[in-house]
Design a protein around this motif. Structure first.
Motif, PDB file in Angstrom:
ATOM      1  N   GLN A  74      39.726  39.162  41.641  1.00  6.38           N
ATOM      2  CA  GLN A  74      38.734  38.368  42.402  1.00  6.38           C
ATOM      3  C   GLN A  74      39.065  38.697  43.917  1.00  6.38           C
ATOM      4  OE1 GLN A  74      39.412  34.003  41.542  1.00  6.38           O
ATOM      5  NE2 GLN A  74      37.452  33.486  43.073  1.00  6.38           N
ATOM      6  N   ASP A  75      37.951  39.256  44.743  1.00 10.61           N
ATOM      7  CA  ASP A  75      38.296  39.193  46.227  1.00 10.61           C
ATOM      8  C   ASP A  75      36.934  38.415  46.834  1.00 10.61           C
ATOM      9  OD1 ASP A  75      38.378  42.480  44.696  1.00 10.61           O
ATOM     10  OD2 ASP A  75      39.873  41.944  46.438  1.00 10.61           O
ATOM     11  N   PRO A  76      37.370  37.993  48.021  1.00 14.40           N
ATOM     12  CA  PRO A  76      36.292  36.988  48.473  1.00 14.40           C
ATOM     13  C   PRO A  76      35.014  37.533  48.495  1.00 14.40           C
ATOM     14  CG  PRO A  76      38.323  37.035  49.972  1.00 14.40           C
ATOM     15  CD  PRO A  76      38.601  38.212  48.790  1.00 14.40           C
ATOM     16  N   GLY A  77      33.916  36.947  48.320  1.00 13.64           N
ATOM     17  CA  GLY A  77      32.576  37.412  48.366  1.00 13.64           C
ATOM     18  C   GLY A  77      32.302  38.322  47.231  1.00 13.64           C
ATOM     19  N   GLN A  78      33.119  38.718  46.485  1.00 11.80           N
ATOM     20  CA  GLN A  78      32.859  39.815  45.273  1.00 11.80           C
ATOM     21  C   GLN A  78      32.723  39.095  44.096  1.00 11.80           C
ATOM     22  OE1 GLN A  78      32.280  43.025  45.953  1.00 11.80           O
ATOM     23  NE2 GLN A  78      32.129  42.361  48.073  1.00 11.80           N
ATOM     24  N   GLY A  79      33.216  37.869  43.797  1.00 14.37           N
ATOM     25  CA  GLY A  79      33.000  37.315  42.671  1.00 14.37           C
ATOM     26  C   GLY A  79      34.145  37.771  41.774  1.00 14.37           C
ATOM     27  N   LEU A  80      34.131  37.741  40.360  1.00 13.89           N
ATOM     28  CA  LEU A  80      35.062  38.372  39.742  1.00 13.89           C
ATOM     29  C   LEU A  80      34.675  39.701  38.846  1.00 13.89           C
ATOM     30  CD1 LEU A  80      35.739  35.204  39.512  1.00 13.89           C
ATOM     31  CD2 LEU A  80      36.450  35.610  37.335  1.00 13.89           C
ATOM     32  N   VAL A 136      49.693  47.335  37.706  1.00 10.65           N
ATOM     33  CA  VAL A 136      48.900  47.606  39.087  1.00 10.65           C
ATOM     34  C   VAL A 136      49.855  48.874  39.254  1.00 10.65           C
ATOM     35  CG1 VAL A 136      48.090  47.219  41.103  1.00 10.65           C
ATOM     36  CG2 VAL A 136      48.470  45.381  39.586  1.00 10.65           C
ATOM     37  N   THR A 137      49.351  50.186  39.560  1.00  9.54           N
ATOM     38  CA  THR A 137      50.057  51.250  39.628  1.00  9.54           C
ATOM     39  C   THR A 137      49.757  51.647  41.370  1.00  9.54           C
ATOM     40  OG1 THR A 137      48.206  52.836  39.191  1.00  9.54           O
ATOM     41  CG2 THR A 137      49.553  52.085  37.389  1.00  9.54           C
ATOM     42  N   SER A 138      50.467  52.730  41.698  1.00 12.53           N
ATOM     43  CA  SER A 138      50.417  53.115  42.848  1.00 12.53           C
ATOM     44  C   SER A 138      49.127  53.809  43.142  1.00 12.53           C
ATOM     45  CB  SER A 138      51.689  54.098  43.246  1.00 12.53           C
ATOM     46  OG  SER A 138      51.764  55.005  42.507  1.00 12.53           O
ATOM     47  N   ALA A 139      48.530  54.062  42.000  1.00 10.87           N
ATOM     48  CA  ALA A 139      47.015  54.881  42.277  1.00 10.87           C
ATOM     49  C   ALA A 139      46.113  53.896  42.679  1.00 10.87           C
ATOM     50  CB  ALA A 139      46.814  55.437  41.107  1.00 10.87           C
ATOM     51  N   GLN A 140      46.444  52.556  42.740  1.00  7.60           N
ATOM     52  CA  GLN A 140      45.422  51.623  42.959  1.00  7.60           C
ATOM     53  C   GLN A 140      45.479  51.382  44.567  1.00  7.60           C
ATOM     54  OE1 GLN A 140      42.663  49.258  44.027  1.00  7.60           O
ATOM     55  NE2 GLN A 140      42.803  49.765  41.838  1.00  7.60           N
ATOM     56  N   LYS A 141      44.461  51.976  45.310  1.00  3.52           N
ATOM     57  CA  LYS A 141      44.393  52.013  46.827  1.00  3.52           C
ATOM     58  C   LYS A 141      44.109  50.957  47.529  1.00  3.52           C
ATOM     59  CE  LYS A 141      44.901  56.501  46.191  1.00  3.52           C
ATOM     60  NZ  LYS A 141      46.460  56.804  46.443  1.00  3.52           N
ATOM     61  N   ASN A 142      43.845  49.635  46.900  1.00  2.00           N
ATOM     62  CA  ASN A 142      43.395  48.318  47.542  1.00  2.00           C
ATOM     63  C   ASN A 142      43.804  47.449  46.668  1.00  2.00           C
ATOM     64  OD1 ASN A 142      42.725  46.539  49.440  1.00  2.00           O
ATOM     65  ND2 ASN A 142      40.657  46.755  48.894  1.00  2.00           N
ATOM     66  N   PRO A 143      45.363  47.231  46.423  1.00  2.37           N
ATOM     67  CA  PRO A 143      45.599  46.382  45.271  1.00  2.37           C
ATOM     68  C   PRO A 143      45.719  44.710  45.746  1.00  2.37           C
ATOM     69  CG  PRO A 143      47.584  47.446  46.096  1.00  2.37           C
ATOM     70  CD  PRO A 143      46.357  47.883  46.735  1.00  2.37           C
ATOM     71  N   THR A 144      45.709  44.532  46.989  1.00  2.14           N
ATOM     72  CA  THR A 144      45.681  43.167  47.389  1.00  2.14           C
ATOM     73  C   THR A 144      44.538  42.207  47.027  1.00  2.14           C
ATOM     74  OG1 THR A 144      47.026  43.842  49.541  1.00  2.14           O
ATOM     75  CG2 THR A 144      45.805  41.868  49.414  1.00  2.14           C
ATOM     76  N   ALA A 145      44.672  41.414  46.292  1.00  4.29           N
ATOM     77  CA  ALA A 145      43.733  40.773  45.685  1.00  4.29           C
ATOM     78  C   ALA A 145      44.374  39.432  44.613  1.00  4.29           C
ATOM     79  CB  ALA A 145      42.777  41.466  44.740  1.00  4.29           C
ATOM     80  N   PHE A 146      43.287  38.723  44.180  1.00  3.83           N
ATOM     81  CA  PHE A 146      43.764  37.597  43.276  1.00  3.83           C
ATOM     82  C   PHE A 146      43.598  38.139  41.961  1.00  3.83           C
ATOM     83  CE2 PHE A 146      45.186  33.383  42.539  1.00  3.83           C
ATOM     84  CZ  PHE A 146      44.311  32.744  41.709  1.00  3.83           C
ATOM     85  N   TYR A 147      44.542  37.997  41.011  1.00  2.00           N
ATOM     86  CA  TYR A 147      44.092  38.418  39.774  1.00  2.00           C
ATOM     87  C   TYR A 147      44.199  37.476  38.675  1.00  2.00           C
ATOM     88  CZ  TYR A 147      44.838  43.021  41.631  1.00  2.00           C
ATOM     89  OH  TYR A 147      45.019  44.375  42.188  1.00  2.00           O
ATOM     90  N   LEU A 148      43.113  37.307  37.803  1.00  2.00           N
ATOM     91  CA  LEU A 148      42.786  36.422  36.886  1.00  2.00           C
ATOM     92  C   LEU A 148      42.829  36.797  35.351  1.00  2.00           C
ATOM     93  CD1 LEU A 148      40.034  34.406  38.744  1.00  2.00           C
ATOM     94  CD2 LEU A 148      42.008  33.605  38.155  1.00  2.00           C
ATOM     95  N   CYS A 149      43.616  36.080  34.585  1.00  2.00           N
ATOM     96  CA  CYS A 149      43.600  36.483  33.032  1.00  2.00           C
ATOM     97  C   CYS A 149      43.010  35.602  32.477  1.00  2.00           C
ATOM     98  CB  CYS A 149      45.254  36.404  32.746  1.00  2.00           C
ATOM     99  SG  CYS A 149      45.284  36.955  30.800  1.00  2.00           S
ATOM    100  N   ALA A 150      42.154  35.849  31.386  1.00  2.00           N
ATOM    101  CA  ALA A 150      41.344  34.794  30.698  1.00  2.00           C
ATOM    102  C   ALA A 150      41.353  35.409  29.185  1.00  2.00           C
ATOM    103  CB  ALA A 150      39.920  35.024  31.214  1.00  2.00           C
ATOM    104  N   SER A 151      41.027  34.391  28.186  1.00  2.00           N
ATOM    105  CA  SER A 151      40.969  34.690  26.745  1.00  2.00           C
ATOM    106  C   SER A 151      40.046  33.664  26.226  1.00  2.00           C
ATOM    107  CB  SER A 151      42.394  34.328  26.270  1.00  2.00           C
ATOM    108  OG  SER A 151      42.669  32.776  26.213  1.00  2.00           O
ATOM    109  N   ASN A 152      39.475  34.460  24.940  1.00  2.00           N
ATOM    110  CA  ASN A 152      38.740  33.312  24.288  1.00  2.00           C
ATOM    111  C   ASN A 152      38.844  34.084  22.570  1.00  2.00           C
ATOM    112  OD1 ASN A 152      37.222  35.739  24.288  1.00  2.00           O
ATOM    113  ND2 ASN A 152      35.213  34.920  25.078  1.00  2.00           N
ATOM    114  N   LYS A 153      38.097  33.022  21.852  1.00  2.00           N
ATOM    115  CA  LYS A 153      37.832  33.625  20.380  1.00  2.00           C
ATOM    116  C   LYS A 153      36.815  34.617  20.396  1.00  2.00           C
ATOM    117  CE  LYS A 153      40.434  31.428  17.284  1.00  2.00           C
ATOM    118  NZ  LYS A 153      41.319  32.142  16.359  1.00  2.00           N
ATOM    119  N   GLU A 154      37.173  35.592  19.531  1.00  2.00           N
ATOM    120  CA  GLU A 154      36.316  36.754  19.544  1.00  2.00           C
ATOM    121  C   GLU A 154      35.590  36.376  18.257  1.00  2.00           C
ATOM    122  OE1 GLU A 154      35.824  38.696  21.944  1.00  2.00           O
ATOM    123  OE2 GLU A 154      34.268  39.979  20.992  1.00  2.00           O
TER     124      GLU A 154
END
Lengths: 114, 114
Positions: B37-43, B78-96
């Motif tokens: 999640q980034d500001p103004g970008q949604g999820l 998050v690996t070193s290959a991710q050039k812009n890692p600063t962000a808010f990370y959300l985990c989710a789950s549901n029944k499939e």
């Protein structure tokens, strides 16, 4: 990939005003539609959902949304907002993936002034 | 109480380092998801997993990796290959079981680069 459009990213309104947030999606087949809300400092929570049946769905805290298939829309409404409705609102669509994967809109940041 | 636990809440990383974000759920859900999640970008979906030992790339998988060795756990690296890692990370789950199960979200991890 599915696309979900939410316009007017920042919305500022006074208490007791009516709120309507637009959501449009791009998929032409069967869809499952969701509105999520993120209150300041809290996790995303489900506001309401539409799967089938009555296109007008009611959610928590007085919110409702109307699915209009011909317009590919699922707009969120609340007749009279409160200061506690200050939050970010996200529209999400599950369509065409064959699983529970969601596509999210960019969100609406709503600020209610007391 | 059942829910999704993300840890840590805040994480700082030096450039060039890999970091792993934890996500655990005790809801007995089959599917798990990672969003950025980034500001103004949604999820935006990074990776998702519908079953143990299987996962698929989302829309922005480059620079990230995941594993799903246990049903209740879905860590994100998050690996070193991710050039812009600063962000808010959300985990989710549901029944499939069907395609209309709402996703439940954790409280998120905020990653910052020093």
């Amino acid at each position: 990939a599915q696309s979900v459009s939410q316009h007017n990213h920042h919305v500022i309104l006074s208490e007791a005003a009516s709120l309507e947030l637009g959501c449009n999606y791009s998929y032409g087949g069967t869809v499952n539609l969701f509105w999520y809300v993120q209150y300041p400092g809290q996790h995303l929570q489900l506001l309401l959902k539409y799967f089938s049946g009555d296109p007008l769905v009611k959610g928590i805290k007085g919110f409702e949304a109307e699915f209009i298939k011909s317009k590919f829309s699922f707009n969120l409404r609340k007749p009279s907002v409160q200061w506690s409705d200050t939050a970010e609102y996200f529209c999400a669509v599950n369509a065409g993936y064959g699983n529970n994967r969601l596509a999210f809109g960019k969100g609406n940041q709503v600020v209610v002034i007391p | 109480d059942g829910g999704i636990t993300q840890s840590p809440k805040y994480l700082f990383r030096k450039e060039g380092q890999n970091v792993t974000l934890s996500c655990e759920q005790n809801l007995n859900h089959d599917a798990m998801y990672w969003y950025r999640q980034d500001p103004g970008q949604g999820l935006r979906l990074i990776y998702y997993s519908q079953i143990v030992n299987d996962f698929q790339k989302g829309d922005i998988a480059e620079g990230y990796s995941v594993s799903r060795e246990k049903k209740e756990s879905f860590p994100l690296t998050v690996t070193s290959a991710q050039k812009n890692p600063t962000a808010f990370y959300l985990c989710a789950s549901n029944k499939e079981t069907t395609s209309n199960q709402p996703q439940h979200f954790g409280d998120g991890t905020r990653l910052s680069i020093l």
